[in-house]
Design an enzyme around this catalytic site. Structure first.
Site, PDB file in Angstrom:
ATOM      1  CG  ASP A  10       4.767   9.883  -5.007  1.00  0.00           C
ATOM      2  OD1 ASP A  10       4.815   8.646  -4.911  1.00  0.00           O
ATOM      3  OD2 ASP A  10       3.811  10.550  -4.578  1.00  0.00           O
ATOM      4  CE  LYS A  32       2.033   6.698  -1.365  1.00  0.00           C
ATOM      5  NZ  LYS A  32       2.146   6.317  -2.776  1.00  0.00           N
ATOM      6  CG  ASP A  59       0.820   2.949  -3.102  1.00  0.00           C
ATOM      7  OD1 ASP A  59      -0.094   2.141  -3.307  1.00  0.00           O
ATOM      8  OD2 ASP A  59       0.724   4.165  -3.372  1.00  0.00           O
ATOM      9  CG  LEU A  60       4.601  -2.309  -5.353  1.00  0.00           C
ATOM     10  CD1 LEU A  60       5.441  -3.583  -5.482  1.00  0.00           C
ATOM     11  CD2 LEU A  60       5.166  -1.216  -6.238  1.00  0.00           C
ATOM     12  CE  LYS A  61      -2.880   2.997  -5.461  1.00  0.00           C
ATOM     13  NZ  LYS A  61      -1.604   3.699  -5.362  1.00  0.00           N
ATOM     14  CG  ASP A  64      -2.841 -10.880 -12.454  1.00  0.00           C
ATOM     15  OD1 ASP A  64      -3.599 -11.735 -12.945  1.00  0.00           O
ATOM     16  OD2 ASP A  64      -1.857 -10.426 -13.060  1.00  0.00           O
ATOM     17  CB  ILE A  65      -5.937 -14.765 -11.531  1.00  0.00           C
ATOM     18  CG1 ILE A  65      -4.505 -15.174 -11.854  1.00  0.00           C
ATOM     19  CG2 ILE A  65      -6.714 -14.404 -12.776  1.00  0.00           C
ATOM     20  CD1 ILE A  65      -4.400 -16.457 -12.662  1.00  0.00           C
ATOM     21  N   PRO A  66      -6.132 -14.708  -8.306  1.00  0.00           N
ATOM     22  CG  PRO A  66      -7.987 -15.490  -7.080  1.00  0.00           C
ATOM     23  CD  PRO A  66      -7.558 -15.110  -8.479  1.00  0.00           C
ATOM     24  CB  THR A 119      -8.794   9.838  -4.865  1.00  0.00           C
ATOM     25  OG1 THR A 119      -7.427   9.573  -5.158  1.00  0.00           O
ATOM     26  CG2 THR A 119      -9.046   9.527  -3.415  1.00  0.00           C
ATOM     27  N   GLY A 210       2.489  13.662   0.431  1.00  0.00           N
ATOM     28  CA  GLY A 210       3.532  13.767  -0.582  1.00  0.00           C
ATOM     29  C   GLY A 210       4.012  15.191  -0.739  1.00  0.00           C
ATOM     30  NE  ARG A 211       1.446  16.264  -5.367  1.00  0.00           N
ATOM     31  CZ  ARG A 211       0.370  16.190  -6.147  1.00  0.00           C
ATOM     32  NH1 ARG A 211       0.375  16.798  -7.313  1.00  0.00           N
ATOM     33  NH2 ARG A 211      -0.692  15.515  -5.764  1.00  0.00           N
TER      34      ARG A 211
HETATM   35  O1  C5P Z   1       1.518  14.633  -3.230  1.00  0.00           O
HETATM   36  P1  C5P Z   1       0.315  14.048  -2.535  1.00  0.00           P
HETATM   37  O2  C5P Z   1       0.232  14.409  -1.067  1.00  0.00           O
HETATM   38  O3  C5P Z   1      -0.976  14.316  -3.287  1.00  0.00           O
HETATM   39  O4  C5P Z   1       0.600  12.476  -2.588  1.00  0.00           O
HETATM   40  C1  C5P Z   1      -0.354  11.525  -2.176  1.00  0.00           C
HETATM   41  C2  C5P Z   1       0.183  10.153  -2.409  1.00  0.00           C
HETATM   42  O5  C5P Z   1      -0.854   9.207  -2.109  1.00  0.00           O
HETATM   43  C3  C5P Z   1       0.624   9.856  -3.843  1.00  0.00           C
HETATM   44  O6  C5P Z   1       1.731   8.967  -3.766  1.00  0.00           O
HETATM   45  C4  C5P Z   1      -0.585   9.167  -4.456  1.00  0.00           C
HETATM   46  O7  C5P Z   1      -0.236   8.264  -5.479  1.00  0.00           O
HETATM   47  C5  C5P Z   1      -1.146   8.414  -3.255  1.00  0.00           C
HETATM   48  N1  C5P Z   1      -2.559   8.047  -3.340  1.00  0.00           N
HETATM   49  C6  C5P Z   1      -3.588   8.956  -3.483  1.00  0.00           C
HETATM   50  N2  C5P Z   1      -4.891   8.544  -3.552  1.00  0.00           N
HETATM   51  C7  C5P Z   1      -5.171   7.248  -3.461  1.00  0.00           C
HETATM   52  C8  C5P Z   1      -4.151   6.310  -3.310  1.00  0.00           C
HETATM   53  C9  C5P Z   1      -2.837   6.748  -3.239  1.00  0.00           C
HETATM   54  O8  C5P Z   1      -3.357  10.156  -3.534  1.00  0.00           O
HETATM   55  N3  C5P Z   1      -6.444   6.864  -3.491  1.00  0.00           N
END
Ligand code: C5P
Length: 232
Positions: A10, A32, A59-61, A64-66, A119, A210-211
């Site tokens: 990120d 990711k 991870d672009l999630k 939209d319409i099909p 989440t 991530g972090r």
């Molecule tokens: O820094 P951290 O470990 O919290 O990063 C988690 C990663 O997973 C982030 O890129 C966050 O956008 C992603 N993510 C998430 N929960 C989701 C979907 C994706 O934390 N439901």
């Protein structure tokens, strides 16, 4: 079935991302790439990281319409990523169209997984803002089942949901789980967290971290600790 640690890169720019990835001299972690980095740097960042030998979860999630999702997925299929995703809330037809778009002429395609409920959405928000009155866990399972019906490979979910998803959708249905911390005390803005070892015990296939790695004073050591706890 893969079992791996995916680092959430990120970062805001390619420069920052490469400075981070340059620290890994012995291993090529699965990375990711999210919206921030992709929108800042475009498809070139995907090609550049791939050229360095990393596997990529884009991870672009999409949602939209099909027809629109199908065409967007066809573009993404040319980027040679390993995993990409969409929102299950777009419906079964959208997910089926996504698979069609993603599948290359030779029949190959990246894994396609669905986000169930973010989440950041809790029971109260879901009821008051989205007018969905079922229990959150039931909604997550229904969305996972919809994804399976559409032919997707798995879902993004909490490690705490991984076992139920496997029970409902099968062992081969992939669970990719963010919300990983070395200790519960470090949870920050993630609500429902587990350690890498707990995620392993709960049956996660891939953990997204991530972090705990990117903000560590020694990211390589933090990554190795994740790998040892999750796969060891
Ligand atoms: O820094 P951290 O470990 O919290 O990063 C988690 C990663 O997973 C982030 O890129 C966050 O956008 C992603 N993510 C998430 N929960 C989701 C979907 C994706 O934390 N439901």
């Amino acid at each position: 079935m893969g079992k791996d640690v995916i680092i959430a890169c990120d970062f805001a720019s390619a420069e920052e991302t490469f400075r981070f990835l340059d620290r890994f001299t012995e291993e090529k972690p699965f990375v990711k790439i999210g919206m921030e980095l992709f929108y800042a740097e475009g498809p070139a960042i995907v090609r550049a990281i791939k050229a360095r030998g990393h596997k990529i979860f884009l991870d672009l999630k999409l949602h939209d319409i099909p027809n629109t999702v199908k065409k967007a997925m066809a573009v993404l299929s040319g980027l040679d990523v390993d995993i990409c995703n969409l929102h299950a809330a777009g419906g079964v037809d959208m997910m089926k169209a996504a698979i069609e778009g993603l599948t290359r002429a030779d029949g190959s395609r990246p894994l396609l997984i669905a986000v169930t409920q973010l989440t950041s959405i809790d029971q109260m928000r879901m009821e008051r803002e989205l007018l969905i009155e079922k229990p959150l866990a039931e909604v997550v399972m229904q969305y996972a089942e919809n994804a399976k019906t559409a032919g997707l490979d798995g879902v993004v979910c909490s490690p705490l949901e991984a076992r139920s998803v496997h029970e409902r959708c099968g062992e081969m249905f992939v669970t990719v789980t963010p919300g990983i911390r070395f200790r519960a005390a470090d949870s920050g803005d993630q609500q429902r967290v587990t350690t890498p070892e707990e995620a392993k015990i709960l049956g996660s296939n891939y953990i997204v971290v991530g972090r705990p790695i990117t903000a560590s004073s020694d990211p390589v050591a933090a990554y190795r600790r994740c790998v040892t706890e999750f796969r060891g």
